[in-house]
Design a protein around this motif. Structure first.
Motif, PDB file in Angstrom:
ATOM      1  N   THR A 141      30.938  12.976 -48.369  1.00 34.18           N
ATOM      2  CA  THR A 141      30.969  13.443 -46.976  1.00 34.18           C
ATOM      3  C   THR A 141      31.552  12.384 -46.055  1.00 34.18           C
ATOM      4  O   THR A 141      32.393  12.691 -45.205  1.00 34.18           O
ATOM      5  CB  THR A 141      29.550  13.832 -46.505  1.00 34.18           C
ATOM      6  OG1 THR A 141      29.025  14.811 -47.401  1.00 34.18           O
ATOM      7  CG2 THR A 141      29.557  14.382 -45.102  1.00 34.18           C
ATOM      8  N   ASP A 142      31.138  11.120 -46.232  1.00 30.07           N
ATOM      9  CA  ASP A 142      31.674  10.035 -45.404  1.00 30.07           C
ATOM     10  C   ASP A 142      33.173   9.848 -45.657  1.00 30.07           C
ATOM     11  O   ASP A 142      33.945   9.647 -44.717  1.00 30.07           O
ATOM     12  CB  ASP A 142      30.926   8.725 -45.670  1.00 30.07           C
ATOM     13  CG  ASP A 142      29.511   8.736 -45.101  1.00 30.07           C
ATOM     14  OD1 ASP A 142      29.209   9.611 -44.258  1.00 30.07           O
ATOM     15  OD2 ASP A 142      28.715   7.873 -45.517  1.00 30.07           O
ATOM     16  N   ALA A 143      33.570   9.919 -46.918  1.00 33.04           N
ATOM     17  CA  ALA A 143      34.996   9.784 -47.252  1.00 33.04           C
ATOM     18  C   ALA A 143      35.791  10.948 -46.666  1.00 33.04           C
ATOM     19  O   ALA A 143      36.899  10.757 -46.150  1.00 33.04           O
ATOM     20  CB  ALA A 143      35.181   9.723 -48.760  1.00 33.04           C
ATOM     21  N   LEU A 144      35.233  12.135 -46.716  1.00 37.39           N
ATOM     22  CA  LEU A 144      35.884  13.319 -46.139  1.00 37.39           C
ATOM     23  C   LEU A 144      36.064  13.157 -44.632  1.00 37.39           C
ATOM     24  O   LEU A 144      37.135  13.450 -44.086  1.00 37.39           O
ATOM     25  CB  LEU A 144      35.043  14.553 -46.458  1.00 37.39           C
ATOM     26  CG  LEU A 144      35.683  15.915 -46.358  1.00 37.39           C
ATOM     27  CD1 LEU A 144      36.815  16.051 -47.361  1.00 37.39           C
ATOM     28  CD2 LEU A 144      34.635  16.994 -46.607  1.00 37.39           C
ATOM     29  N   MET A 145      35.029  12.666 -43.983  1.00 40.91           N
ATOM     30  CA  MET A 145      35.087  12.482 -42.525  1.00 40.91           C
ATOM     31  C   MET A 145      36.047  11.364 -42.134  1.00 40.91           C
ATOM     32  O   MET A 145      36.710  11.440 -41.099  1.00 40.91           O
ATOM     33  CB  MET A 145      33.692  12.212 -41.955  1.00 40.91           C
ATOM     34  CG  MET A 145      32.736  13.400 -42.099  1.00 40.91           C
ATOM     35  SD  MET A 145      33.402  14.976 -41.505  1.00 40.91           S
ATOM     36  CE  MET A 145      33.532  14.665 -39.773  1.00 40.91           C
ATOM     37  N   ALA A 146      36.147  10.324 -42.948  1.00 46.93           N
ATOM     38  CA  ALA A 146      37.034   9.201 -42.633  1.00 46.93           C
ATOM     39  C   ALA A 146      38.463   9.437 -43.092  1.00 46.93           C
ATOM     40  O   ALA A 146      39.414   9.037 -42.415  1.00 46.93           O
ATOM     41  CB  ALA A 146      36.502   7.921 -43.277  1.00 46.93           C
ATOM     42  N   GLY A 147      38.636  10.101 -44.250  1.00 44.30           N
ATOM     43  CA  GLY A 147      39.957  10.199 -44.856  1.00 44.30           C
ATOM     44  C   GLY A 147      40.644  11.538 -44.734  1.00 44.30           C
ATOM     45  O   GLY A 147      41.827  11.649 -45.057  1.00 44.30           O
ATOM     46  N   MET A 148      39.925  12.570 -44.270  1.00 42.27           N
ATOM     47  CA  MET A 148      40.582  13.868 -44.148  1.00 42.27           C
ATOM     48  C   MET A 148      40.482  14.438 -42.741  1.00 42.27           C
ATOM     49  O   MET A 148      41.497  14.839 -42.163  1.00 42.27           O
ATOM     50  CB  MET A 148      40.029  14.876 -45.152  1.00 42.27           C
ATOM     51  CG  MET A 148      40.815  16.190 -45.135  1.00 42.27           C
ATOM     52  SD  MET A 148      40.298  17.408 -46.347  1.00 42.27           S
ATOM     53  CE  MET A 148      41.051  16.793 -47.830  1.00 42.27           C
ATOM     54  N   ALA A 149      39.288  14.470 -42.189  1.00 43.68           N
ATOM     55  CA  ALA A 149      39.080  15.133 -40.901  1.00 43.68           C
ATOM     56  C   ALA A 149      40.052  14.671 -39.809  1.00 43.68           C
ATOM     57  O   ALA A 149      40.684  15.519 -39.157  1.00 43.68           O
ATOM     58  CB  ALA A 149      37.625  14.972 -40.457  1.00 43.68           C
TER      59      ALA A 149
END
Length: 185
Positions: A141-149
């Motif tokens: 979730t943190d990677a998604l928020m930092a690297g995709m969103a």
């Protein structure tokens, strides 16, 4: 036939250089900058199709891996590939292949090009997020928020521009007979 293969090797190398040049256009945005690389990969796939775009991207990555400063910020080396942004760079290979394959398969039309480029951009982001999770020891979730969103809207905009500009360039290259409608495998 041999001259034709040489011609396309030169074209592939030229597009690797184009990716390297556009990679230098960056906007700092936290640990992952917004770069011209993804635009360049989409542009390359839209113009060259799956095989030659994938070759061009692999040449680009190999240049950077061998220490030639072609990655964003004039960086290079295996440290970049194994660093937090390495997954995005490896994702370019799959972006180029899938974007080009979709266009080769369904035709070089505007709607197809936009959809193919958006899918390719998402593929790049997906690889980046997965690698970020591993390399930075983050939750998914943190990677998604930092690297995709933060990159979805800019990525979609770059994908649309890559589709529009890529089709225009491809059309002109085909018309001038510098590029054949169907590139050789």
């Amino acid at each position: 036939m041999r001259n034709q293969k040489l011609k396309f090797l030169i074209v592939d190398a030229l597009f690797a250089v184009i990716i390297a040049i556009l990679a230098q256009f960056t906007i700092p945005l936290g640990p992952i900058p917004l770069t011209g690389q993804t635009f360049a990969v989409g542009l390359t796939a839209t113009i060259l199709g799956a095989r030659h775009a994938t070759i061009a991207v692999c040449v680009y990555i190999l240049l950077g891996a061998f220490g030639i400063p072609v990655f964003s910020g004039m960086t290079a080396g295996l440290g970049i590939l194994f660093g937090i942004t390495g997954g995005f760079i490896i994702g370019f290979i799959f972006n180029a292949f899938i974007t080009g394959w979709l266009l080769d398969r369904f035709g070089y039309k505007m709607g197809n090009a936009i959809v193919a480029n958006v899918i390719g951009a998402i593929i790049t982001l997906f690889f980046g997020v997965l690698w970020m999770q591993i390399s930075a020891d983050m939750s998914f979730t943190d990677a998604l928020m930092a690297g995709m969103a933060p990159f979805l809207l800019p990525g979609a905009i770059k994908a649309i521009f890559a589709a529009v500009i890529g089709l225009k360039i491809r059309e002109r290259l085909v018309k001038s007979r510098l590029l054949s409608e169907k590139l050789p495998s």
